[in-house]
Design a protein around this motif. Structure first.
Motif, PDB file in Angstrom:
ATOM      1  N   UNK A  12      39.055  50.861  32.124  1.00 37.18           N
ATOM      2  CA  UNK A  12      39.457  49.534  31.669  1.00 37.18           C
ATOM      3  C   UNK A  12      40.477  48.820  32.534  1.00 37.18           C
ATOM      4  N   UNK A  13      40.483  49.069  33.833  1.00 42.07           N
ATOM      5  CA  UNK A  13      41.450  48.398  34.695  1.00 42.07           C
ATOM      6  C   UNK A  13      41.169  46.898  34.759  1.00 42.07           C
ATOM      7  N   UNK A  14      42.238  46.124  34.778  1.00 39.19           N
ATOM      8  CA  UNK A  14      42.113  44.669  34.892  1.00 39.19           C
ATOM      9  C   UNK A  14      43.325  44.131  35.625  1.00 39.19           C
ATOM     10  N   UNK A  15      43.131  43.006  36.319  1.00 41.00           N
ATOM     11  CA  UNK A  15      44.226  42.378  37.051  1.00 41.00           C
ATOM     12  C   UNK A  15      44.068  40.865  37.002  1.00 41.00           C
ATOM     13  N   UNK A  16      45.187  40.191  36.724  1.00 39.01           N
ATOM     14  CA  UNK A  16      45.200  38.728  36.688  1.00 39.01           C
ATOM     15  C   UNK A  16      46.250  38.210  37.655  1.00 39.01           C
ATOM     16  N   UNK A  17      45.979  37.047  38.238  1.00 37.75           N
ATOM     17  CA  UNK A  17      46.937  36.346  39.092  1.00 37.75           C
ATOM     18  C   UNK A  17      47.141  34.949  38.534  1.00 37.75           C
ATOM     19  N   UNK A  18      48.405  34.584  38.314  1.00 34.28           N
ATOM     20  CA  UNK A  18      48.736  33.247  37.792  1.00 34.28           C
ATOM     21  C   UNK A  18      47.954  32.937  36.517  1.00 34.28           C
ATOM     22  N   UNK A  19      47.814  33.951  35.679  1.00 33.27           N
ATOM     23  CA  UNK A  19      47.131  33.759  34.408  1.00 33.27           C
ATOM     24  C   UNK A  19      45.623  33.769  34.475  1.00 33.27           C
ATOM     25  N   UNK A  20      45.065  33.943  35.662  1.00 32.14           N
ATOM     26  CA  UNK A  20      43.600  33.962  35.815  1.00 32.14           C
ATOM     27  C   UNK A  20      43.131  35.385  36.061  1.00 32.14           C
ATOM     28  N   UNK A  56      48.718  49.722  45.826  1.00 34.30           N
ATOM     29  CA  UNK A  56      49.346  48.549  46.441  1.00 34.30           C
ATOM     30  C   UNK A  56      49.709  47.508  45.396  1.00 34.30           C
ATOM     31  N   UNK A  57      48.957  47.449  44.303  1.00 34.00           N
ATOM     32  CA  UNK A  57      49.268  46.571  43.173  1.00 34.00           C
ATOM     33  C   UNK A  57      49.056  47.361  41.894  1.00 34.00           C
ATOM     34  N   UNK A  58      49.733  46.952  40.826  1.00 38.55           N
ATOM     35  CA  UNK A  58      49.599  47.639  39.547  1.00 38.55           C
ATOM     36  C   UNK A  58      48.607  46.894  38.657  1.00 38.55           C
ATOM     37  N   UNK A  59      47.763  47.632  37.967  1.00 40.27           N
ATOM     38  CA  UNK A  59      46.849  46.967  37.016  1.00 40.27           C
ATOM     39  C   UNK A  59      47.631  46.385  35.845  1.00 40.27           C
TER      40      UNK A  59
END
Length: 244
Positions: A12-20, A56-59
């Protein structure tokens, strides 16, 4: 350090940038000696997935483990055991090919750097360009050098982001051969590609559509499920059905 049998196990990994939301529902397992392909159009979330697994980035959502430690935890030891090759070349243009390999051997603290470098030069066929500055290399030769540098320390987990994009047929064939050899030696490999012909070489794939990752499967199983002649035809059938 020994390699864990289950190198990647995330749910279930997910990532958002600036709310998107840029990618979601990424669930994947990868065992030692296996290859998983991340398949889909550019901008579909494949690179973000690789960057989450690389640490490199966190989910923002989901959990799981990579090389035995929680995916969201800061872990320098884990990062040292991961080789990551991005889409863009990451070579210092003023260094020669030999200097580049020496630099990577030093960074990783290899106990026998000369042996490792000599093997890389021979195995990846770059003996004729060791004295050439990386900034003067063609795209194909630069990609060979970058691959050699990325795997010089024999990372347990190898992450490749579109490693054959824009390359000639011979270099693409060689890179896929090296990937197969690397996995056969007991390492784990995750490779992103939008080339569905190449993706058929992966025993297991994750198909991305609009930033959502579908259930992990094999190319053969997806082709059979869609009663399609090729993986490309199966993916197109899925896309057509989703648009209805």
């Amino acid at each position: 350090m020994s390699m864990p049998d289950r190198m990647v196990d995330v749910t279930g990994l997910a990532k958002a940038y600036d709310g998107r939301m840029v990618v979601s529902q990424v669930s994947m397992t990868l065992d030692a000696g296996q290859i998983v392909g991340l398949v889909g159009a550019n901008g579909g979330g494949k690179t973000t997935t690789l960057r989450m697994i690389a640490g490199l980035i966190r989910p923002d959502q989901g959990d799981g483990r990579v090389l035995g430690s929680p995916i969201g935890a800061s872990n320098d030891n884990r990062r040292r055991r991961i080789g990551y090759m991005g889409q863009k070349l990451a070579l210092y243009p003023d260094l020669t090919v030999l200097e580049t390999l020496r630099f990577h051997a030093t960074v990783h603290g290899l106990p026998q750097p000369r042996v490792a470098i000599a093997h890389a030069i021979d195995h990846y066929g770059i003996g004729n360009i060791v004295g050439q500055r990386c900034g003067t290399l063609s795209g194909g030769w630069a990609r060979r050098v970058q691959f050699a540098a990325t795997v010089l320390a024999a990372p347990a987990l190898l992450l490749l982001d579109e490693p054959t994009a824009g390359l000639d047929v011979a270099t693409r064939r060689d890179i896929w051969s090296w990937i197969g050899d690397f996995a056969a030696a007991g390492h784990g490999v995750i490779i992103s590609t939008h080339d569905l012909i190449e993706a058929e070489q992966c025993p297991s794939i994750l198909l991305y559509d609009g930033g959502v990752a579908h259930t992990q499967t094999s190319p053969a199983a997806l082709i059979q499920a869609e009663a399609a002649p090729t993986l490309e035809a199966a993916v197109l059938a899925l896309a057509d059905r989703a648009r209805r």
